[in-house]
Design a protein around this motif. Sequence first.
Motif, PDB file in Angstrom:
ATOM      1  N   VAL A 113       6.479  -2.913 -30.710  1.00 29.93           N
ATOM      2  CA  VAL A 113       5.468  -3.853 -31.181  1.00 29.93           C
ATOM      3  C   VAL A 113       4.369  -3.046 -31.856  1.00 29.93           C
ATOM      4  O   VAL A 113       3.903  -2.049 -31.311  1.00 29.93           O
ATOM      5  CB  VAL A 113       4.883  -4.671 -30.006  1.00 29.93           C
ATOM      6  N   HIS A 114       3.968  -3.476 -33.054  1.00 31.41           N
ATOM      7  CA  HIS A 114       2.874  -2.835 -33.784  1.00 31.41           C
ATOM      8  C   HIS A 114       1.751  -3.857 -33.899  1.00 31.41           C
ATOM      9  O   HIS A 114       1.915  -4.898 -34.532  1.00 31.41           O
ATOM     10  CB  HIS A 114       3.337  -2.411 -35.185  1.00 31.41           C
ATOM     11  N   ARG A 115       0.627  -3.562 -33.254  1.00 29.58           N
ATOM     12  CA  ARG A 115      -0.487  -4.511 -33.238  1.00 29.58           C
ATOM     13  C   ARG A 115      -1.802  -3.748 -33.181  1.00 29.58           C
ATOM     14  O   ARG A 115      -1.953  -2.834 -32.377  1.00 29.58           O
ATOM     15  CB  ARG A 115      -0.348  -5.426 -32.023  1.00 29.58           C
ATOM     16  N   ASN A 116      -2.741  -4.114 -34.048  1.00 32.58           N
ATOM     17  CA  ASN A 116      -4.083  -3.519 -34.075  1.00 32.58           C
ATOM     18  C   ASN A 116      -4.043  -1.995 -34.176  1.00 32.58           C
ATOM     19  O   ASN A 116      -4.803  -1.295 -33.502  1.00 32.58           O
ATOM     20  CB  ASN A 116      -4.887  -3.935 -32.843  1.00 32.58           C
ATOM     21  N   GLY A 117      -3.133  -1.483 -34.974  1.00 32.79           N
ATOM     22  CA  GLY A 117      -3.036  -0.041 -35.151  1.00 32.79           C
ATOM     23  C   GLY A 117      -2.403   0.697 -33.990  1.00 32.79           C
ATOM     24  O   GLY A 117      -2.374   1.920 -33.970  1.00 32.79           O
ATOM     25  N   ARG A 161       1.024   1.048 -31.200  1.00 32.52           N
ATOM     26  CA  ARG A 161       2.459   0.827 -31.089  1.00 32.52           C
ATOM     27  C   ARG A 161       2.850   0.942 -29.627  1.00 32.52           C
ATOM     28  O   ARG A 161       2.461   1.879 -28.937  1.00 32.52           O
ATOM     29  CB  ARG A 161       3.199   1.868 -31.912  1.00 32.52           C
ATOM     30  N   TYR A 162       3.596  -0.050 -29.143  1.00 31.30           N
ATOM     31  CA  TYR A 162       4.069  -0.021 -27.768  1.00 31.30           C
ATOM     32  C   TYR A 162       5.390  -0.776 -27.672  1.00 31.30           C
ATOM     33  O   TYR A 162       5.755  -1.532 -28.560  1.00 31.30           O
ATOM     34  CB  TYR A 162       3.032  -0.614 -26.808  1.00 31.30           C
ATOM     35  N   LYS A 163       6.103  -0.561 -26.589  1.00 32.31           N
ATOM     36  CA  LYS A 163       7.401  -1.181 -26.400  1.00 32.31           C
ATOM     37  C   LYS A 163       7.271  -2.392 -25.482  1.00 32.31           C
ATOM     38  O   LYS A 163       6.523  -2.373 -24.507  1.00 32.31           O
ATOM     39  CB  LYS A 163       8.383  -0.177 -25.802  1.00 32.31           C
ATOM     40  N   ALA A 164       8.024  -3.431 -25.823  1.00 33.21           N
ATOM     41  CA  ALA A 164       8.124  -4.616 -24.975  1.00 33.21           C
ATOM     42  C   ALA A 164       9.593  -4.806 -24.615  1.00 33.21           C
ATOM     43  O   ALA A 164      10.472  -4.611 -25.450  1.00 33.21           O
ATOM     44  CB  ALA A 164       7.592  -5.839 -25.702  1.00 33.21           C
ATOM     45  N   TRP A 165       9.857  -5.168 -23.374  1.00 30.04           N
ATOM     46  CA  TRP A 165      11.205  -5.394 -22.895  1.00 30.04           C
ATOM     47  C   TRP A 165      11.377  -6.866 -22.564  1.00 30.04           C
ATOM     48  O   TRP A 165      10.453  -7.518 -22.078  1.00 30.04           O
ATOM     49  CB  TRP A 165      11.470  -4.582 -21.625  1.00 30.04           C
TER      50      TRP A 165
END
Length: 72
Positions: free
Chosen positions: A53-57, A59-63
Amino acid sequence: MNTETQNAMVLKHLKQRGSITTFTAFQRLHITRLPARIPELRKQGYAINDVWVHRNGKRYKAWSLVQGRRAS
């Protein structure tokens, strides 16, 4: 809290909420090593997808749990 308890909590969250992130796991479930729990659940036969997920600069992973499916 032991690994089995954490796995059960993550699985319950996935079934109820649809997806989970590391931040959500820490904030709501007090689980600090979500990326270690996901492969354990997959090994138990749960089909779990992941997406970056790319949000507000950031990046993190969602499962997310694939509904009605167990991994083959």
